[in-house]
Write an enzyme that holds these catalytic residues in place. Structure first.
Site, PDB file in Angstrom:
ATOM      1  N   ASP A 183      23.874  69.592 -43.827  1.00  0.00           N
ATOM      2  CA  ASP A 183      22.932  69.756 -42.617  1.00  0.00           C
ATOM      3  C   ASP A 183      22.122  71.128 -42.809  1.00  0.00           C
ATOM      4  O   ASP A 183      22.707  72.342 -42.639  1.00  0.00           O
ATOM      5  CB  ASP A 183      23.925  69.746 -41.368  1.00  0.00           C
ATOM      6  CG  ASP A 183      23.294  70.080 -40.089  1.00  0.00           C
ATOM      7  OD1 ASP A 183      21.898  69.605 -40.047  1.00  0.00           O
ATOM      8  OD2 ASP A 183      23.732  70.149 -38.965  1.00  0.00           O
ATOM      9  N   LYS A 191      18.224  75.690 -39.848  1.00  0.00           N
ATOM     10  CA  LYS A 191      19.334  76.660 -39.635  1.00  0.00           C
ATOM     11  C   LYS A 191      18.960  77.979 -40.435  1.00  0.00           C
ATOM     12  O   LYS A 191      18.496  78.066 -41.366  1.00  0.00           O
ATOM     13  CB  LYS A 191      20.708  76.153 -40.170  1.00  0.00           C
ATOM     14  CG  LYS A 191      21.284  75.158 -39.180  1.00  0.00           C
ATOM     15  CD  LYS A 191      22.527  74.677 -40.038  1.00  0.00           C
ATOM     16  CE  LYS A 191      23.262  73.555 -39.100  1.00  0.00           C
ATOM     17  NZ  LYS A 191      23.518  73.677 -37.735  1.00  0.00           N
ATOM     18  N   ASP A 245      29.815  69.120 -43.180  1.00  0.00           N
ATOM     19  CA  ASP A 245      29.210  68.530 -42.031  1.00  0.00           C
ATOM     20  C   ASP A 245      29.585  66.959 -41.984  1.00  0.00           C
ATOM     21  O   ASP A 245      29.035  66.192 -41.090  1.00  0.00           O
ATOM     22  CB  ASP A 245      27.910  68.840 -41.705  1.00  0.00           C
ATOM     23  CG  ASP A 245      27.502  68.726 -40.198  1.00  0.00           C
ATOM     24  OD1 ASP A 245      28.275  68.870 -39.289  1.00  0.00           O
ATOM     25  OD2 ASP A 245      26.314  68.583 -39.783  1.00  0.00           O
ATOM     26  N   GLU A 283      21.604  66.545 -34.906  1.00  0.00           N
ATOM     27  CA  GLU A 283      21.482  65.308 -35.875  1.00  0.00           C
ATOM     28  C   GLU A 283      22.638  64.372 -35.775  1.00  0.00           C
ATOM     29  O   GLU A 283      22.592  63.149 -35.903  1.00  0.00           O
ATOM     30  CB  GLU A 283      20.964  65.442 -37.209  1.00  0.00           C
ATOM     31  CG  GLU A 283      22.207  65.781 -38.067  1.00  0.00           C
ATOM     32  CD  GLU A 283      22.827  67.269 -37.791  1.00  0.00           C
ATOM     33  OE1 GLU A 283      22.420  67.904 -37.331  1.00  0.00           O
ATOM     34  OE2 GLU A 283      24.040  67.288 -38.296  1.00  0.00           O
ATOM     35  N   ARG A 321      24.637  63.634 -33.195  1.00  0.00           N
ATOM     36  CA  ARG A 321      24.807  62.514 -32.213  1.00  0.00           C
ATOM     37  C   ARG A 321      23.789  61.335 -32.414  1.00  0.00           C
ATOM     38  O   ARG A 321      23.999  60.359 -31.945  1.00  0.00           O
ATOM     39  CB  ARG A 321      24.326  63.354 -31.107  1.00  0.00           C
ATOM     40  CG  ARG A 321      22.949  64.133 -30.755  1.00  0.00           C
ATOM     41  CD  ARG A 321      22.901  64.943 -29.721  1.00  0.00           C
ATOM     42  NE  ARG A 321      23.541  66.410 -30.165  1.00  0.00           N
ATOM     43  CZ  ARG A 321      23.830  67.298 -29.444  1.00  0.00           C
ATOM     44  NH1 ARG A 321      23.206  67.396 -28.227  1.00  0.00           N
ATOM     45  NH2 ARG A 321      24.428  68.402 -29.878  1.00  0.00           N
TER      46      ARG A 321
HETATM   47  N1  BES Z   1      26.708  70.538 -37.898  1.00  0.00           N
HETATM   48  C1  BES Z   1      26.171  71.238 -36.648  1.00  0.00           C
HETATM   49  C2  BES Z   1      27.509  71.800 -35.826  1.00  0.00           C
HETATM   50  C3  BES Z   1      28.460  72.838 -36.410  1.00  0.00           C
HETATM   51  C4  BES Z   1      28.316  74.146 -36.317  1.00  0.00           C
HETATM   52  C5  BES Z   1      29.370  72.444 -37.193  1.00  0.00           C
HETATM   53  C6  BES Z   1      29.165  74.919 -37.006  1.00  0.00           C
HETATM   54  C7  BES Z   1      30.419  73.078 -37.798  1.00  0.00           C
HETATM   55  C8  BES Z   1      30.135  74.410 -37.640  1.00  0.00           C
HETATM   56  C9  BES Z   1      25.405  70.148 -35.660  1.00  0.00           C
HETATM   57  O1  BES Z   1      24.726  69.403 -36.389  1.00  0.00           O
HETATM   58  C10 BES Z   1      24.398  71.271 -35.144  1.00  0.00           C
HETATM   59  O2  BES Z   1      23.742  71.925 -35.849  1.00  0.00           O
HETATM   60  N2  BES Z   1      24.447  71.379 -33.755  1.00  0.00           N
HETATM   61  C11 BES Z   1      23.433  72.161 -33.116  1.00  0.00           C
HETATM   62  C12 BES Z   1      23.591  71.547 -31.634  1.00  0.00           C
HETATM   63  C13 BES Z   1      22.304  72.432 -30.986  1.00  0.00           C
HETATM   64  C14 BES Z   1      20.932  72.224 -31.715  1.00  0.00           C
HETATM   65  C15 BES Z   1      21.783  71.494 -29.583  1.00  0.00           C
HETATM   66  C16 BES Z   1      24.476  73.542 -32.897  1.00  0.00           C
HETATM   67  O3  BES Z   1      25.660  73.649 -32.470  1.00  0.00           O
HETATM   68  O4  BES Z   1      24.038  74.773 -32.595  1.00  0.00           O
HETATM   69 ZN    ZN Z   2      25.433  68.735 -38.131  1.00  0.00          ZN
HETATM   70 MN    MN Z   3      22.739  70.123 -37.162  1.00  0.00          MN
END
Ligand code: BES
Ligand code: ZN
Ligand code: MN
Length: 499
Positions: free
Chosen positions: A268, A275, A286, A347, A349
């Site tokens: 991801d 990110k 992920d 992504e 969801r």
């Molecule tokens: N894969 C990430 C969530 C994650 C964060 C998993 C840290 C493991 C460790 C997910 O896809 C993500 O990026 N979520 C975002 C959502 C936001 C953009 C609404 C997040 O949590 O920041």
């Molecule tokens: Zn993710």
């Molecule tokens: Mn993500």
């Protein structure tokens, strides 16, 4: 890979060799059958070492001359509470750690205040294997822990037990669960250059050796199914997506299946909503939700569970290139719901939306449990010690909470409510893929998923804090924990198995 100890079971009167492990109860009390030579040695050493037989405490001794062993390892089993399943895993882990490198280990499964049962013995054996797990596949001689060309030669751990056939039978079950857990760990630990969606699907296909029916859908099939939410995530990567469907038919033919669904984002980057660089490497994990689904299917098949279970995982890479999905894009999910993609980093969801809808539409399951490393917000809320639980069904939720306490893979329930659902209403489409900024981030993600479950009893486990990066413990020293495999296996054995 570091090899695992070989596990054996022998009768209690069989001669011991190597390191002999003896359990101690309260105040360093020893089992009735303990010899006088050992008894007097332990009594003296316990006083000097302030050893009181406390659970997981150890006393490492040179065996007296008249005892047929090299070393004696006294391991405490005393606790004011009854020992939980996880405590037996921990005991096995402590034994493996303290006897590392020994060619032979004999564990005397006998203790003051109650025998050690076949199940408890089997859990210790599984705990020893889980502790020995070490993902050193990519380490060459010089950087391996033991400095050897070949991974460590496993020692043999022999459990001397009252009932050998019973212990062996119990171990076939525990061994299958441990194998599922280690499979999940392997998948999460593998780097994304090695494990893309196609390679992940190939590993899943190998489960057919265990009797799992595996179906792999490719891009054109996903397109025909109108899974545009999942496909939109995948379109920024040159590596095509896959949807893997696993079926274990161990129950009555006419019985509706139970279903597990997993987020399998092999890497991801965040997509165009990229990110930050710090810790981005961790996003190779992920796919921890998908790994747990594969692991639990491996466990159920390995122990021939009398249940019909479906496992579905959506496998994609969330990457960036000229064809990547943009913030503001609108996609139509398989269900017909339109989604405004306001942040390409939300992504998981999108992938689950299509996987969940497909699952209930095709299989009409009794329930669906999905697992996903879905949000950073759940890590803020619960850290590494509980997974977030969200559910539209109190019974399923309570059963997961209980299975969590039993296995030590703990979950904590958070709310779903119309007020939170309102936060994902779209401006240009039915819904949007983010809520209201940082507020209730784990909950709004869960509300999003709920839009795609069609009122089937469902639970979502946000394992972002527990699938990887949790602190090492007695039975896990690896970055990837395999979280979810033991939890879901327990849910099945407690409630959904035909007898
Ligand atoms: N894969 C990430 C969530 C994650 C964060 C998993 C840290 C493991 C460790 C997910 O896809 C993500 O990026 N979520 C975002 C959502 C936001 C953009 C609404 C997040 O949590 O920041
Ligand atoms: Zn993710
Ligand atoms: Mn993500």
């Amino acid at each position: 890979m570091a090899s695992l100890p070989s596990i054996e079971f022998v009768a209690q009167d069989a001669p011991a060799k190597g390191v002999v492990v003896v359990f101690s109860g309260k105040d360093a009390s020893l089992p009735a059958a303990t010899s006088e030579a050992i008894r007097s040695l332990v009594t003296r050493a316990a006083t000097i070492g302030k050893f009181k037989g406390k659970l997981l405490a150890t006393l490492d001794l040179v065996a007296p001359a008249d005892v047929d062993a090299d070393r004696l390892l006294i391991v405490g089993t005393h606790s004011d509470k009854e020992l939980a399943d996880e405590d037996w895993l921990k005991l096995g882990g402590v034994i493996a750690a303290q006897t590392k490198g020994a060619a032979a280990v004999t564990v005397r499964c006998d203790r003051t205040g109650g025998a050690v049962s076949a199940d408890e013995t089997a859990m210790m054996a599984a705990g020893a294997s889980l502790r020995a797990y070490d993902f050193d596949l990519y380490k060459t001689k010089s950087s391996r822990k033991n400095g050897e060309d070949e991974p460590t030669i496993a020692s043999t751990i022999t459990f001397s037990v009252a009932d050998v056939p019973a212990a062996k039978e119990a171990y076939t079950v525990q061994e299958a669960i441990a194998a599922g857990t280690m499979l999940a760990r392997d998948l999460v630990n593998e780097p994304a250059n090695v494990l893309g969606p196609v390679e992940f699907a190939e590993r899943i296909a190998a489960l057919s050796q265990q009797g799992v029916d595996v179906e792999i859908l490719g891009e054109s099939e996903l397109r025909a199914l109108k899974m545009d939410a999942l496909l939109g995530v995948a379109q920024g990567s040159p590596r095509p997506p896959r949807l893997a469907i696993m079926r274990w038919n161990g129950g009555p033919e006419d019985e509706a299946p139970i279903a597990f669904v997993g987020k399998g984002v092999v890497f991801d980057t965040g997509g165009i909503s990229i990110k930050p660089a710090g810790s981005m490497d961790e996003m190779k994990g992920d796919m921890g939700g998908a790994a747990a689904v594969v692991g639990v299917m491996r466990a159920l098949a390995g122990r021939a569970a009398r249940v019909n279970a479906i496992g579905i995982v959506g496998l994609v890479e969330n990457s960036v290139d000229g064809n990547a999905q943009r913030p503001g894009d609108i996609v139509t999910a398989m269900s017909g719901t339109t989604i405004e993609v306001l942040n390409t980093d939300a992504e998981g969801r999108l992938v689950l939306a299509d996987a969940l809808w497909y699952c209930q539409d095709r299989f009409k399951p009794k329930f669906m449990v999905n697992l996903a490393t879905l949000t950073g917000a759940i890590v803020v809320a619960l850290g590494n010690h509980h997974a977030g639980l969200f559910s539209n069904n109190d019974e399923l939720s309570d059963r997961l909470l209980a299975a969590g306490i039993g296995t030590g893979e703990k979950v904590w329930r958070l709310p779903l409510a119309p007020e939170y659902d309102k936060m994902i209403e779209g401006k240009f489409a039915d819904i949007k893929n983010i809520g209201g900024g940082r507020a209730a981030g784990a909950i709004t993600a869960a509300q999003f998923l709920q839009r795609f479950v069609n009122d089937v009893p469902w639970a979502h486990l946000d394992v972002a804090g527990t699938a990887m990066g949790s602190p090492a413990n007695e039975y896990n020293q690896s970055w990837a924990s395999g979280f979810g495999v033991r939890l879901l296996d327990r849910l099945v054995s407690d409630h959904y198995q035909a007898s």
